[in-house]
Design an enzyme around this catalytic site. Structure first.
Site, PDB file in Angstrom:
ATOM      1  NE  ARG A   1     -10.213  -1.954  68.692  1.00  0.00           N
ATOM      2  CZ  ARG A   1      -8.989  -2.321  68.271  1.00  0.00           C
ATOM      3  NH1 ARG A   1      -8.299  -1.540  67.445  1.00  0.00           N
ATOM      4  NH2 ARG A   1      -8.454  -3.457  68.674  1.00  0.00           N
TER       5      ARG A   1
ATOM      6  CE  LYS B   1       2.610  -7.256  67.418  1.00  0.00           C
ATOM      7  NZ  LYS B   1       1.168  -7.137  67.634  1.00  0.00           N
TER       8      LYS B   1
ATOM      9  CG  ASP C   1       2.133  -1.847  68.203  1.00  0.00           C
ATOM     10  OD1 ASP C   1       2.465  -2.984  67.793  1.00  0.00           O
ATOM     11  OD2 ASP C   1       0.979  -1.404  68.117  1.00  0.00           O
TER      12      ASP C   1
ATOM     13  NE  ARG D   1       6.781  -3.751  64.407  1.00  0.00           N
ATOM     14  CZ  ARG D   1       5.593  -3.195  64.628  1.00  0.00           C
ATOM     15  NH1 ARG D   1       4.996  -3.371  65.792  1.00  0.00           N
ATOM     16  NH2 ARG D   1       5.021  -2.449  63.707  1.00  0.00           N
TER      17      ARG D   1
END
Ligand code: S3P
Length: 450
Positions: free
Chosen positions: A33, A354, A327, A358
Protein backbone atom coordinates in the site's frame (compact mmCIF):
# COMPACT_ATOMS: atom_id res chain seq x y z
CA UNK A 1 15.23 -17.89 -3.63
CA UNK A 2 12.66 -17.29 -6.34
CA UNK A 3 9.19 -18.65 -6.83
CA UNK A 4 9.94 -18.63 -10.56
CA UNK A 5 13.25 -20.51 -10.29
CA UNK A 6 14.27 -24.11 -9.70
CA UNK A 7 12.68 -25.74 -6.64
CA UNK A 8 14.65 -25.40 -3.41
CA UNK A 9 14.07 -28.55 -1.35
CA UNK A 10 14.77 -28.12 2.35
CA UNK A 11 14.86 -30.22 5.50
CA UNK A 12 14.12 -29.04 9.01
CA UNK A 13 15.60 -31.17 11.79
CA UNK A 14 14.58 -31.38 15.43
CA UNK A 15 16.74 -28.80 17.20
CA UNK A 16 17.82 -27.53 20.60
CA UNK A 17 16.30 -24.47 22.22
CA UNK A 18 15.60 -21.41 20.08
CA UNK A 19 17.03 -18.35 21.80
CA UNK A 20 17.54 -14.70 21.02
CA UNK A 21 15.84 -11.87 19.19
CA UNK A 22 14.04 -12.26 15.88
CA UNK A 23 13.88 -9.06 13.85
CA UNK A 24 11.30 -9.94 11.24
CA UNK A 25 10.81 -7.91 8.03
CA UNK A 26 8.33 -5.13 7.34
CA UNK A 27 4.63 -5.71 6.97
CA UNK A 28 3.70 -7.02 3.52
CA UNK A 29 0.23 -5.45 3.39
CA UNK A 30 1.50 -2.02 4.42
CA UNK A 31 4.50 -2.27 2.07
CA UNK A 32 2.30 -2.85 -1.01
CA UNK A 33 0.00 0.00 0.00
CA UNK A 34 2.91 2.39 0.68
CA UNK A 35 4.16 1.97 -2.88
CA UNK A 36 0.73 2.16 -4.52
CA UNK A 37 -0.51 5.17 -2.54
CA UNK A 38 2.90 6.82 -2.91
CA UNK A 39 2.53 6.46 -6.69
CA UNK A 40 -0.94 8.03 -6.52
CA UNK A 41 0.16 11.01 -4.41
CA UNK A 42 1.59 14.25 -5.72
CA UNK A 43 5.21 14.57 -4.57
CA UNK A 44 7.75 12.41 -2.77
CA UNK A 45 6.77 9.68 -0.37
CA UNK A 46 9.62 8.34 1.75
CA UNK A 47 9.36 4.78 3.06
CA UNK A 48 11.55 3.04 5.64
CA UNK A 49 11.29 -0.58 6.72
CA UNK A 50 9.75 -1.66 3.41
CA UNK A 51 9.57 -5.43 3.01
CA UNK A 52 11.95 -6.26 0.17
CA UNK A 53 10.30 -9.59 -0.61
CA UNK A 54 9.55 -10.53 -4.21
CA UNK A 55 5.82 -9.73 -3.90
CA UNK A 56 6.53 -6.13 -2.93
CA UNK A 57 9.38 -5.74 -5.43
CA UNK A 58 6.92 -6.75 -8.17
CA UNK A 59 4.54 -4.01 -6.99
CA UNK A 60 7.41 -1.48 -7.02
CA UNK A 61 8.18 -2.45 -10.61
CA UNK A 62 4.52 -2.09 -11.54
CA UNK A 63 4.32 1.41 -10.06
CA UNK A 64 7.36 2.41 -12.14
CA UNK A 65 5.64 0.98 -15.23
CA UNK A 66 2.66 3.26 -14.51
CA UNK A 67 4.97 6.29 -14.56
CA UNK A 68 5.89 6.81 -10.90
CA UNK A 69 9.54 7.40 -10.09
CA UNK A 70 10.43 4.60 -7.68
CA UNK A 71 13.91 4.52 -6.20
CA UNK A 72 15.62 2.28 -3.64
CA UNK A 73 17.80 4.46 -1.41
CA UNK A 74 19.13 1.77 0.93
CA UNK A 75 18.05 -1.32 2.83
CA UNK A 76 14.27 -1.04 3.17
CA UNK A 77 14.45 2.65 2.33
CA UNK A 78 12.56 3.78 -0.75
CA UNK A 79 11.42 7.01 -2.37
CA UNK A 80 8.33 7.21 -4.59
CA UNK A 81 7.54 10.30 -6.65
CA UNK A 82 3.86 9.96 -7.40
CA UNK A 83 1.91 10.99 -10.48
CA UNK A 84 -1.30 11.92 -8.65
CA UNK A 85 -4.75 10.32 -8.62
CA UNK A 86 -5.75 9.67 -12.25
CA UNK A 87 -2.18 10.28 -13.45
CA UNK A 88 -1.17 6.70 -14.29
CA UNK A 89 0.37 6.23 -17.74
CA UNK A 90 -0.39 3.12 -19.78
CA UNK A 91 2.42 0.59 -19.20
CA UNK A 92 4.41 -0.48 -22.27
CA UNK A 93 4.26 -4.11 -21.29
CA UNK A 94 2.42 -6.78 -19.34
CA UNK A 95 2.37 -6.26 -15.54
CA UNK A 96 3.73 -9.40 -13.87
CA UNK A 97 2.66 -9.57 -10.22
CA UNK A 98 4.50 -12.83 -9.59
CA UNK A 99 2.93 -14.70 -6.66
CA UNK A 100 1.03 -11.78 -5.17
CA UNK A 101 -2.76 -11.68 -4.92
CA UNK A 102 -2.54 -8.49 -2.89
CA UNK A 103 -0.30 -6.88 -5.51
CA UNK A 104 -2.45 -7.70 -8.51
CA UNK A 105 -5.83 -6.99 -6.90
CA UNK A 106 -4.80 -3.65 -5.40
CA UNK A 107 -3.07 -2.55 -8.60
CA UNK A 108 -6.15 -3.48 -10.61
CA UNK A 109 -8.19 -1.23 -8.34
CA UNK A 110 -5.69 1.61 -8.61
CA UNK A 111 -5.80 1.69 -12.45
CA UNK A 112 -9.46 0.77 -12.92
CA UNK A 113 -10.76 4.33 -13.13
CA UNK A 114 -8.05 5.68 -15.43
CA UNK A 115 -8.43 5.54 -19.23
CA UNK A 116 -5.63 3.02 -19.76
CA UNK A 117 -5.48 -0.64 -20.81
CA UNK A 118 -3.35 -3.00 -18.76
CA UNK A 119 -2.65 -6.73 -19.05
CA UNK A 120 -1.81 -8.58 -15.82
CA UNK A 121 -0.17 -11.94 -15.29
CA UNK A 122 1.54 -13.89 -12.52
CA UNK A 123 3.08 -17.23 -11.62
CA UNK A 124 1.22 -20.56 -11.78
CA UNK A 125 -0.27 -20.00 -8.29
CA UNK A 126 -1.55 -16.48 -9.00
CA UNK A 127 -2.84 -17.42 -12.46
CA UNK A 128 -5.05 -20.03 -10.81
CA UNK A 129 -6.69 -17.63 -8.34
CA UNK A 130 -10.12 -15.99 -8.73
CA UNK A 131 -10.10 -12.41 -9.99
CA UNK A 132 -13.85 -11.96 -10.57
CA UNK A 133 -14.18 -10.98 -6.91
CA UNK A 134 -12.32 -7.80 -7.91
CA UNK A 135 -13.35 -7.31 -11.55
CA UNK A 136 -17.08 -7.65 -10.68
CA UNK A 137 -17.13 -4.57 -8.42
CA UNK A 138 -14.73 -2.73 -10.74
CA UNK A 139 -17.25 -3.24 -13.57
CA UNK A 140 -19.66 -1.04 -11.58
CA UNK A 141 -17.23 1.87 -12.06
CA UNK A 142 -17.24 1.15 -15.82
CA UNK A 143 -14.06 -0.95 -15.99
CA UNK A 144 -13.96 -3.80 -18.53
CA UNK A 145 -12.03 -7.03 -17.95
CA UNK A 146 -11.25 -9.97 -20.21
CA UNK A 147 -9.40 -12.92 -18.77
CA UNK A 148 -9.17 -16.66 -19.01
CA UNK A 149 -11.96 -19.07 -18.17
CA UNK A 150 -13.16 -18.71 -14.58
CA UNK A 151 -11.93 -15.12 -14.33
CA UNK A 152 -8.26 -16.12 -14.16
CA UNK A 153 -5.10 -14.29 -15.17
CA UNK A 154 -3.66 -13.42 -17.62
CA UNK A 155 -6.29 -10.74 -17.83
CA UNK A 156 -6.65 -7.36 -19.51
CA UNK A 157 -8.44 -4.46 -17.85
CA UNK A 158 -9.69 -1.41 -19.74
CA UNK A 159 -9.99 1.39 -17.22
CA UNK A 160 -13.17 3.48 -17.12
CA UNK A 161 -12.76 6.74 -19.02
CA UNK A 162 -15.76 8.28 -17.25
CA UNK A 163 -16.00 6.43 -13.95
CA UNK A 164 -19.03 6.65 -11.70
CA UNK A 165 -18.82 6.19 -7.92
CA UNK A 166 -20.19 2.94 -6.50
CA UNK A 167 -21.79 1.51 -3.41
CA UNK A 168 -20.61 -2.05 -2.89
CA UNK A 169 -21.18 -4.67 -0.22
CA UNK A 170 -18.19 -7.02 -0.22
CA UNK A 171 -19.61 -10.57 -0.43
CA UNK A 172 -16.52 -12.34 1.01
CA UNK A 173 -14.37 -11.21 3.93
CA UNK A 174 -11.48 -9.81 1.87
CA UNK A 175 -9.32 -6.77 2.49
CA UNK A 176 -8.01 -7.10 -1.04
CA UNK A 177 -11.48 -6.68 -2.55
CA UNK A 178 -12.36 -3.84 -0.18
CA UNK A 179 -9.08 -2.12 -1.00
CA UNK A 180 -9.44 -2.55 -4.76
CA UNK A 181 -12.84 -0.83 -4.64
CA UNK A 182 -11.52 2.01 -2.46
CA UNK A 183 -8.50 2.56 -4.69
CA UNK A 184 -10.76 2.64 -7.76
CA UNK A 185 -13.05 5.06 -5.92
CA UNK A 186 -10.15 7.50 -5.62
CA UNK A 187 -10.53 8.57 -9.24
CA UNK A 188 -14.34 8.47 -9.40
CA UNK A 189 -16.22 11.72 -8.74
CA UNK A 190 -18.47 11.74 -5.65
CA UNK A 191 -18.62 9.24 -2.84
CA UNK A 192 -17.74 5.58 -3.11
CA UNK A 193 -19.14 3.42 -0.31
CA UNK A 194 -17.87 -0.02 0.66
CA UNK A 195 -19.70 -2.15 3.19
CA UNK A 196 -18.11 -5.13 4.88
CA UNK A 197 -20.00 -7.44 7.23
CA UNK A 198 -16.86 -8.73 8.92
CA UNK A 199 -13.97 -6.43 9.73
CA UNK A 200 -10.88 -7.20 7.65
CA UNK A 201 -7.47 -5.54 7.89
CA UNK A 202 -7.97 -1.79 7.72
CA UNK A 203 -4.57 -0.59 6.48
CA UNK A 204 -6.03 0.91 3.29
CA UNK A 205 -8.49 3.05 5.25
CA UNK A 206 -5.87 4.19 7.75
CA UNK A 207 -3.31 4.96 5.07
CA UNK A 208 -5.78 6.77 2.78
CA UNK A 209 -6.57 9.05 5.71
CA UNK A 210 -2.83 9.51 6.29
CA UNK A 211 -2.35 10.52 2.64
CA UNK A 212 -5.05 13.15 3.10
CA UNK A 213 -8.13 11.49 1.55
CA UNK A 214 -11.56 12.14 3.03
CA UNK A 215 -12.59 8.75 4.36
CA UNK A 216 -14.76 7.65 7.26
CA UNK A 217 -15.88 4.35 8.74
CA UNK A 218 -19.20 3.93 10.48
CA UNK A 219 -20.03 0.78 12.45
CA UNK A 220 -23.67 -0.10 11.76
CA UNK A 221 -25.94 -3.14 12.13
CA UNK A 222 -25.05 -4.02 8.50
CA UNK A 223 -21.34 -3.95 9.27
CA UNK A 224 -18.61 -1.42 8.59
CA UNK A 225 -19.69 1.28 6.15
CA UNK A 226 -16.66 2.99 4.62
CA UNK A 227 -17.22 6.22 2.70
CA UNK A 228 -14.54 7.74 0.48
CA UNK A 229 -14.77 11.05 -1.33
CA UNK A 230 -13.27 10.71 -4.79
CA UNK A 231 -10.69 12.77 -6.67
CA UNK A 232 -8.67 14.09 -3.74
CA UNK A 233 -5.13 15.29 -4.14
CA UNK A 234 -3.16 12.78 -2.12
CA UNK A 235 -0.31 14.34 -0.18
CA UNK A 236 2.99 12.44 0.09
CA UNK A 237 3.89 10.84 3.42
CA UNK A 238 6.87 9.67 5.43
CA UNK A 239 6.04 6.06 6.24
CA UNK A 240 7.73 3.78 8.76
CA UNK A 241 6.49 0.30 7.95
CA UNK A 242 5.90 -1.73 11.13
CA UNK A 243 7.19 -5.33 11.31
CA UNK A 244 4.83 -7.98 10.00
CA UNK A 245 2.76 -9.93 12.58
CA UNK A 246 2.19 -12.61 9.93
CA UNK A 247 5.96 -13.14 9.68
CA UNK A 248 6.40 -12.87 13.48
CA UNK A 249 4.04 -15.83 13.73
CA UNK A 250 6.78 -18.23 12.57
CA UNK A 251 9.52 -17.56 15.17
CA UNK A 252 6.80 -17.14 17.84
CA UNK A 253 5.19 -20.52 17.11
CA UNK A 254 8.53 -22.29 16.63
CA UNK A 255 9.61 -21.05 20.09
CA UNK A 256 6.40 -22.39 21.64
CA UNK A 257 7.14 -25.83 20.17
CA UNK A 258 10.90 -26.32 20.66
CA UNK A 259 11.89 -27.38 24.22
CA UNK A 260 13.73 -24.76 26.24
CA UNK A 261 13.09 -21.90 23.82
CA UNK A 262 12.83 -18.23 24.77
CA UNK A 263 12.55 -15.81 21.84
CA UNK A 264 11.83 -12.08 21.71
CA UNK A 265 10.24 -10.73 18.52
CA UNK A 266 10.43 -6.94 18.84
CA UNK A 267 8.26 -4.18 17.36
CA UNK A 268 5.27 -6.13 16.12
CA UNK A 269 2.11 -4.31 15.10
CA UNK A 270 -0.91 -5.57 17.05
CA UNK A 271 -3.61 -3.91 14.95
CA UNK A 272 -6.76 -5.76 16.11
CA UNK A 273 -7.57 -6.68 12.48
CA UNK A 274 -4.29 -8.64 12.34
CA UNK A 275 -3.55 -10.01 15.81
CA UNK A 276 -6.03 -12.91 16.13
CA UNK A 277 -3.36 -15.62 16.16
CA UNK A 278 -1.66 -14.28 19.27
CA UNK A 279 -4.89 -14.26 21.29
CA UNK A 280 -5.70 -17.76 20.04
CA UNK A 281 -2.29 -19.02 21.16
CA UNK A 282 -2.77 -17.47 24.59
CA UNK A 283 -6.16 -19.20 24.88
CA UNK A 284 -4.45 -22.49 24.04
CA UNK A 285 -2.13 -21.93 26.99
CA UNK A 286 0.93 -20.56 25.21
CA UNK A 287 3.55 -18.74 27.25
CA UNK A 288 3.33 -15.70 25.00
CA UNK A 289 3.48 -12.20 26.43
CA UNK A 290 3.24 -8.71 24.99
CA UNK A 291 6.06 -6.63 26.45
CA UNK A 292 6.65 -2.90 26.20
CA UNK A 293 3.11 -2.25 24.84
CA UNK A 294 3.03 1.16 23.16
CA UNK A 295 1.45 3.06 20.33
CA UNK A 296 3.38 3.96 17.16
CA UNK A 297 1.91 5.76 14.17
CA UNK A 298 -1.56 5.27 15.63
CA UNK A 299 -1.15 1.48 15.87
CA UNK A 300 -0.62 -0.68 18.97
CA UNK A 301 2.88 -2.19 18.95
CA UNK A 302 4.57 -4.64 21.33
CA UNK A 303 7.60 -6.90 21.67
CA UNK A 304 6.37 -10.49 21.62
CA UNK A 305 8.04 -12.92 23.98
CA UNK A 306 7.45 -16.61 23.31
CA UNK A 307 8.71 -19.42 25.52
CA UNK A 308 8.46 -23.18 25.16
CA UNK A 309 4.89 -24.19 26.05
CA UNK A 310 4.50 -27.95 26.49
CA UNK A 311 0.97 -27.80 27.94
CA UNK A 312 -1.05 -26.22 25.15
CA UNK A 313 -4.60 -27.45 24.59
CA UNK A 314 -6.68 -27.51 21.44
CA UNK A 315 -9.55 -25.02 21.26
CA UNK A 316 -12.42 -24.09 18.98
CA UNK A 317 -11.15 -20.96 17.22
CA UNK A 318 -14.03 -18.44 17.13
CA UNK A 319 -15.06 -18.15 13.43
CA UNK A 320 -15.58 -14.40 13.85
CA UNK A 321 -11.84 -14.15 14.54
CA UNK A 322 -10.93 -15.74 11.19
CA UNK A 323 -10.33 -12.53 9.23
CA UNK A 324 -7.88 -11.26 11.84
CA UNK A 325 -5.67 -14.34 11.51
CA UNK A 326 -6.48 -15.64 8.03
CA UNK A 327 -2.83 -16.01 6.99
CA UNK A 328 -1.90 -17.69 10.27
CA UNK A 329 -4.04 -20.85 10.11
CA UNK A 330 -1.22 -22.89 8.47
CA UNK A 331 1.23 -22.26 11.32
CA UNK A 332 -1.57 -22.55 13.89
CA UNK A 333 -2.27 -26.06 12.59
CA UNK A 334 1.36 -27.00 13.37
CA UNK A 335 0.95 -25.68 16.93
CA UNK A 336 -2.35 -27.59 17.17
CA UNK A 337 -0.54 -30.80 16.17
CA UNK A 338 1.68 -30.33 19.26
CA UNK A 339 -1.20 -29.51 21.63
CA UNK A 340 -3.48 -31.99 23.36
CA UNK A 341 -7.04 -32.44 22.14
CA UNK A 342 -8.63 -31.08 19.01
CA UNK A 343 -8.26 -27.66 17.46
CA UNK A 344 -11.39 -26.84 15.49
CA UNK A 345 -11.20 -24.17 12.78
CA UNK A 346 -14.49 -23.18 11.15
CA UNK A 347 -15.66 -20.40 8.85
CA UNK A 348 -12.41 -20.50 6.87
CA UNK A 349 -13.54 -21.10 3.28
CA UNK A 350 -11.19 -18.30 2.16
CA UNK A 351 -8.22 -20.55 2.99
CA UNK A 352 -9.07 -22.56 -0.11
CA UNK A 353 -8.31 -19.65 -2.49
CA UNK A 354 -5.04 -18.31 -1.11
CA UNK A 355 -1.61 -18.83 -2.74
CA UNK A 356 -2.63 -22.50 -2.46
CA UNK A 357 -5.65 -24.33 -1.10
CA UNK A 358 -4.22 -23.98 2.39
CA UNK A 359 -6.54 -26.47 4.08
CA UNK A 360 -5.64 -29.15 1.53
CA UNK A 361 -1.92 -28.30 1.53
CA UNK A 362 -1.63 -28.37 5.34
CA UNK A 363 -3.90 -31.37 5.83
CA UNK A 364 -1.95 -33.55 3.41
CA UNK A 365 1.45 -32.45 4.76
CA UNK A 366 0.39 -32.96 8.38
CA UNK A 367 -0.99 -36.42 7.53
CA UNK A 368 2.33 -37.28 5.83
CA UNK A 369 3.93 -36.49 9.20
CA UNK A 370 1.61 -38.66 11.27
CA UNK A 371 -1.01 -36.10 12.33
CA UNK A 372 -4.77 -36.72 12.01
CA UNK A 373 -6.66 -33.98 10.18
CA UNK A 374 -10.31 -33.94 9.10
CA UNK A 375 -11.55 -31.31 6.70
CA UNK A 376 -14.61 -30.01 4.87
CA UNK A 377 -15.36 -27.12 2.52
CA UNK A 378 -14.96 -24.39 5.15
CA UNK A 379 -13.59 -26.16 8.21
CA UNK A 380 -10.80 -28.39 9.44
CA UNK A 381 -9.93 -30.12 12.68
CA UNK A 382 -6.43 -31.08 13.82
CA UNK A 383 -6.12 -33.75 16.50
CA UNK A 384 -3.11 -32.88 18.63
CA UNK A 385 -0.49 -35.46 19.54
CA UNK A 386 0.89 -33.54 22.52
CA UNK A 387 4.14 -31.59 22.79
CA UNK A 388 6.99 -33.13 20.83
CA UNK A 389 4.96 -36.16 19.75
CA UNK A 390 4.53 -35.37 16.06
CA UNK A 391 6.28 -38.29 14.31
CA UNK A 392 7.59 -36.20 11.36
CA UNK A 393 9.63 -37.93 8.66
CA UNK A 394 7.27 -36.78 5.88
CA UNK A 395 7.70 -34.88 2.65
CA UNK A 396 5.44 -31.83 2.30
CA UNK A 397 4.56 -29.97 -0.87
CA UNK A 398 4.58 -26.18 -0.62
CA UNK A 399 2.40 -25.61 -3.73
CA UNK A 400 4.15 -22.28 -4.50
CA UNK A 401 2.95 -21.01 -1.11
CA UNK A 402 5.43 -19.28 1.23
CA UNK A 403 3.35 -19.79 4.36
CA UNK A 404 2.94 -23.52 3.72
CA UNK A 405 6.71 -23.91 3.30
CA UNK A 406 7.54 -21.96 6.49
CA UNK A 407 4.86 -23.77 8.52
CA UNK A 408 6.24 -27.22 7.72
CA UNK A 409 9.82 -26.11 8.38
CA UNK A 410 8.67 -24.94 11.85
CA UNK A 411 6.88 -28.27 12.38
CA UNK A 412 10.16 -30.10 11.69
CA UNK A 413 11.98 -28.16 14.44
CA UNK A 414 9.95 -29.99 17.10
CA UNK A 415 9.04 -33.30 15.44
CA UNK A 416 10.55 -36.69 16.24
CA UNK A 417 12.07 -37.01 12.75
CA UNK A 418 13.06 -34.33 10.19
CA UNK A 419 10.39 -32.79 7.98
CA UNK A 420 11.12 -32.13 4.31
CA UNK A 421 9.60 -29.45 2.09
CA UNK A 422 9.77 -29.97 -1.69
CA UNK A 423 10.26 -26.26 -2.50
CA UNK A 424 11.10 -23.50 -0.05
CA UNK A 425 11.69 -21.01 -2.88
CA UNK A 426 8.36 -19.18 -2.38
CA UNK A 427 9.50 -18.04 1.10
CA UNK A 428 11.32 -15.21 -0.72
CA UNK A 429 7.97 -13.61 -1.55
CA UNK A 430 7.33 -12.48 2.03
CA UNK A 431 10.22 -13.43 4.36
CA UNK A 432 13.49 -13.40 2.42
CA UNK A 433 15.59 -13.63 5.61
CA UNK A 434 13.70 -16.61 7.05
CA UNK A 435 16.65 -19.03 6.72
CA UNK A 436 19.36 -16.90 8.40
CA UNK A 437 16.92 -15.56 11.00
CA UNK A 438 15.79 -19.03 12.11
CA UNK A 439 19.39 -20.35 11.97
CA UNK A 440 20.44 -17.44 14.20
CA UNK A 441 17.92 -18.59 16.81
CA UNK A 442 19.30 -22.15 16.67
CA UNK A 443 17.08 -23.87 14.10
CA UNK A 444 18.53 -26.52 11.80
CA UNK A 445 16.93 -25.81 8.47
CA UNK A 446 19.12 -26.83 5.55
CA UNK A 447 18.91 -26.89 1.78
CA UNK A 448 18.97 -30.46 0.51
CA UNK A 449 21.06 -29.74 -2.56
CA UNK A 450 23.24 -26.95 -1.18
C1 S3P B 1 -4.22 -9.01 2.36
C2 S3P B 1 -5.47 -9.52 2.54
C3 S3P B 1 -5.73 -10.95 2.77
C4 S3P B 1 -4.46 -11.71 3.14
C5 S3P B 1 -3.31 -11.33 2.27
C6 S3P B 1 -3.01 -9.85 2.42
C7 S3P B 1 -4.08 -7.56 2.13
O1 S3P B 1 -6.27 -11.51 1.60
O2 S3P B 1 -4.69 -13.10 3.06
O3 S3P B 1 -2.15 -12.07 2.60
O4 S3P B 1 -2.95 -7.04 2.24
O5 S3P B 1 -5.09 -6.91 1.85
P1 S3P B 1 -7.85 -11.49 1.28
O6 S3P B 1 -8.23 -10.12 0.94
O7 S3P B 1 -7.99 -12.43 0.11
O8 S3P B 1 -8.50 -12.01 2.52
Amino acid sequence: MSSHGDPIPMTSRPCGPLKGEAHVPGDKSISHRSLILGAMAVGETHITGLLEGQDVLDTAKAMAAFGADVERLGEGEWRVSGVGVGGFAEPDNVIDCGNSGTGVRLIMGSMATSPITVTFTGDASLNGRPMARVTDPLALFGTQAVGREGGRLPMTLVGAAEPVPVRYEVPVPSAQVKSAVLLAGLNAPGQTVVIEKEATRDHTERMLAGFGAEISTEITDDGRVITLTGQPELKPLDIIVPRDPSSAAFPVCAALLVPGSDVLVPNIGLNPTRAGLFYTLQEMGADLTFENMREEGGEPVADLRARYSPDMKGIEVPPERAASMIDEYPILSCVAANATGQTVMRGVKELRVKESDRIEAMASGLRANGVTVEDGPDWWIVTGKGAGNVPGGGLCKSHLDHRIAMSFLCLGMAAEKPVKVDDAGPIATSFPIFEPLMAGLGAQVVRDNG
